[in-house]
Motif scaffolding. Structure first.
Motif, short mmCIF file in Angstrom:
data_model
loop_
_atom_site.label_atom_id
_atom_site.label_comp_id
_atom_site.label_asym_id
_atom_site.label_seq_id
_atom_site.Cartn_x
_atom_site.Cartn_y
_atom_site.Cartn_z
N HIS A 83 -6.82 0.63 -1.84
CA HIS A 83 -7.10 2.05 -1.98
C HIS A 83 -7.55 2.68 -0.66
O HIS A 83 -7.26 3.85 -0.39
CB HIS A 83 -8.14 2.27 -3.09
N CYS A 106 2.24 2.90 -3.64
CA CYS A 106 1.46 3.75 -4.54
C CYS A 106 1.33 5.18 -3.99
O CYS A 106 1.39 6.15 -4.75
CB CYS A 106 0.08 3.14 -4.78
N SER A 107 1.14 5.31 -2.68
CA SER A 107 1.03 6.65 -2.11
C SER A 107 2.30 7.45 -2.34
O SER A 107 2.26 8.63 -2.70
CB SER A 107 0.74 6.57 -0.61
N HIS A 130 0.82 -1.21 0.00
CA HIS A 130 0.00 0.00 0.00
C HIS A 130 0.85 1.26 0.00
O HIS A 130 0.51 2.25 -0.64
CB HIS A 130 -0.94 -0.01 1.21
N GLU A 154 -4.35 3.40 0.98
CA GLU A 154 -3.66 4.53 0.34
C GLU A 154 -4.22 5.86 0.86
O GLU A 154 -3.46 6.78 1.20
CB GLU A 154 -3.84 4.48 -1.18
#
Length: 468
Positions: free
Chosen positions: A233, A207-208, A204, A236
Motif C-alpha cells: 500500500h 492495484c493502482s 504494486h 500504491e
C-alpha cells in the motif's frame, strides 16, 4: 451518529465524508490466486463485507471493487512445480476463492478485475510516471524512483533509510530501495508488449491501475490486510500520487487470523483451508466466527474458539427460529439505536454483538411470558442486526436442513416421535429411558431444549458434536 472510521494514513478516527454525496467507492485488495484459500485469506472479505452492508443500509450507492492478482512470481513458481500452465493454475484457484467467498455469504463485488486484463492501463501509468520524473526504464525493466517522492513512508511510518522492498536487486536498478513497476521478459515466462520491451507487471502497479480505472483518480476507501501496509500500500500511494492521482482518501486495514501467535500463512504451514473447516462447522458459523472480533484486531484461532463462536451463533439462531415457529412469519425489522451507534463507531462489532445478545435475552423472556408482539419485534430486530453482519438465520443464502423443506419435515416427524417417547418416559418417572432418548438424539446431532411449551430441537454443528 456519523460513521467514523480509523484511517491508517492519519492514525485518527475520522468522520466518513464521501467524495460524492450519497455514494461510496471502495477498493479491496483481493486474492493472489496461487493456491487454496485458508480462513486468514477470507477474513478481509468478511470484515469489509460488513462495512459494505452498513453503507448500503445507510442508503449509499456503493461501488465495491475487489481485484484478482492472476500473474505473480508465486503463481508462476507453483504452476511450474505442478507442471500446469500458469493461466490454468490461476483460473482454477480463482474459482476456489470465489466458492469460499460465496459459501461465507460475502456479497459479490461490483466488479472483480484481473491484473492481466489491465496491462494497457498499467503501461499508461508508467508513461505518466516517467514523464514526471518518478520512474525510469533500464534493461527492459521499469522502476519507481522512491527518493523522487518526498512523502514515501508516511502510511507505514517507515524511514527511507530503513526501506527494504523484499524483491531482487533487479538489473539496472539505481537504488535498492526503488521498486519494480515492469519486469523484463524472462525465458519461459508469460509476457505482454510495452514501449520498453516485452515483460509483465509488478504487483504494486496492478492495484493502482485497476483502482483508478474503475473508481477514478480519487476514491473513498482502500481496504486490505495489515500485512499489506508496507510495501504494497505504501507503494500504491507513491506511484498513484506521483502520477497525479489523489487516490484513496481513507485507509482501513484488518488484523490477521493467527495460530500460536503467528500470522496464518502457507509458508508457516499453519493454514486452515476453508473447505476443511467447513467439514466441522456450518458456513454461517464460520462467517460468524471470522466477523465476531473487531476488524482491526488479531483473531487467534483455536478449535475451541471456533466451537464457542458456533455455539454462540446457535443460541442467537435458536431464538429467531423459536419466534418463527410460535408466531409465524417474522419480517426483518429495524436495528436498535445502540447497534447503530456501535457500528458507526469504526464498525464496533463487539458492542454490536452485545446489543444483539441483549435483545435476544429480552425476546426470549417475551416468548416465555406470551408477549407475542414484543417477541415478534425483538426477533425482527435481531434479524436486521444479524443481517448487517451477514448471518441472518432466515436469509435464503443459509437455507439448509433446519429450514422448511420436505426433508426437514420428514426429519421433524422422526425427531418428534422420539421426543414423544421421552415425554412418556418422564411422565412415568422412567428417567433412565428419558435420558437414553436424549442421548441418542444428541449422538445423531440433535440438541433438545426443554421449554415451558414443551421440548424443541435443533441440529448441532459437526464440530460441536465431536467434542461432546
Amino acid at each position: 451518529m456519523t460513521l467514523r472510521l480509523f484511517d491508517t494514513a492519519t492514525r485518527t478516527l475520522r468522520d466518513f465524508t464521501p467524495l460524492v454525496p450519497g455514494r461510496a467507492s471502495i477498493y479491496l485488495c483481493g486474492a493472489t490466486v496461487q493456491g487454496e484459500p485458508h480462513i486468514g485469506h477470507v477474513r478481509s472479505g468478511v470484515a469489509f463485507d460488513v462495512l459494505r452492508r452498513w453503507l448500503l443500509a445507510g442508503g449509499y450507492d456503493v461501488a465495491f471493487v475487489r481485484n484478482v492478482t492472476d500473474i505473480d512470481d508465486k503463481i508462476l513458481n507453483k504452476a511450474a512445480a505442478a507442471g500446469r500452465p500458469w493461466w490454468e493454475w490461476a483460473a482454477t484457484h480463482e474459482r476456489v476463492f470465489d466458492r469460499a467467498y460465496a459459501a461465507l455469504g460475502v456479497l459479490p463485488p461490483s466488479v472483480e478485475p484481473r491484473a492481466t486484463g489491465h496491462i494497457t492501463q498499467m503501461v499508461e501509468m508508467m508513461e505518466r510516471l516517467i514523464e514526471r520524473g518518478h520512474a525510469y526504464a533500464s534493461s527492459g525493466n521499469v522502476y519507481f524512483d522512491v527518493c523522487s517522492y518526498p512523502e514515501y513512508g508516511a502510511l507505514s511510518g517507515h524511514k527511507l533509510d530503513d526501506v527494504h522492498q523484499g524483491e531482487s536487486a533487479g538489473e539496472g536498478k539505481r537504488d535498492p530501495r526503488d521498486f519494480t513497476l515492469w519486469k523484463a521478459a524472462k525465458p519461459g515466462e508469460p509476457t505482454w508488449p510495452s514501449p520498453w520491451g516485452p515483460g509483465r507487471p509488478g504487483w504494486h502497479l496492478e492495484c493502482s491501475a485497476m483502482a483508478g480505472f474503475y473508481l477514478g483518480p480519487e476514491f473513498d476507501i482502500h481496504c486490505g490486510g495489515m500485512d499489506l501496509v508496507f510495501p504494497h500500500h505504501e507503494n500504491e500511494i507513491a506511484q498513484s500520487r506521483a502520477a497525479g492521482d489523489g487516490f484513496a482518501r481513507y485507509w482501513l486495514h484488518n488484523g490477521w487470523v493467527t495460530l500460536g501467535g503467528e500470522k496464518m500463512s502457507k509458508s508457516l504451514g499453519n493454514t486452515l483451508a476453508v473447505p476443511n473447516v467447513l467439514e466441522h462447522v456450518r458456513a454461517v458459523e464460520l462467517r460468524f466466527y471470522l466477523g465476531s472480533a473487531h476488524y482491526s484486531s488479531m483473531l487467534e484461532y483455536s478449535d475451541q474458539a471456533l466451537r464457542d463462536a458456533a455455539q454462540t451463533y446457535q443460541r442467537l439462531e435458536a431464538f429467531v427460529r423459536r419466534a418463527t415457529e410460535r408466531l409465524g412469519d417474522v419480517p426483518v425489522g429495524k436495528w436498535t439505536d445502540a447497534f447503530a451507534e456501535a457500528l458507526d463507531d469504526n464498525l464496533g462489532i463487539p458492542k454490536a454483538l452485545a446489543e444483539i445478545h441483549r435483545v435476544v435475552h429480552e425476546g426470549n423472556k417475551a416468548l416465555e411470558s406470551g408477549a407475542a408482539d414484543t417477541a415478534r419485534e425483538a426477533a425482527g430486530q435481531v434479524r436486521a442486526m444479524l443481517g448487517i453482519l451477514g448471518v441472518d438465520p432466515l436469509d435464503p443464502h443459509w437455507s439448509g436442513p433446519q429450514d422448511s423443506s420436505a426433508a426437514n419435515d420428514a426429519l421433524d416427524v422422526l425427531v418428534r416421535a422420539e421426543l414423544d417417547r421421552r415425554q412418556r418416559a418422564r411422565a412415568a418417572k422412567d428417567w433412565a429411558e428419558a435420558d437414553a432418548v436424549r442421548d441418542r438424539l444428541h449422538e445423531a446431532g440433535v440438541e433438545v431444549t426443554d421449554t415451558p411449551d414443551g421440548p424443541e430441537w435443533s441440529l448441532i454443528s459437526p464440530m460441536t458434536r465431536k467434542t461432546n
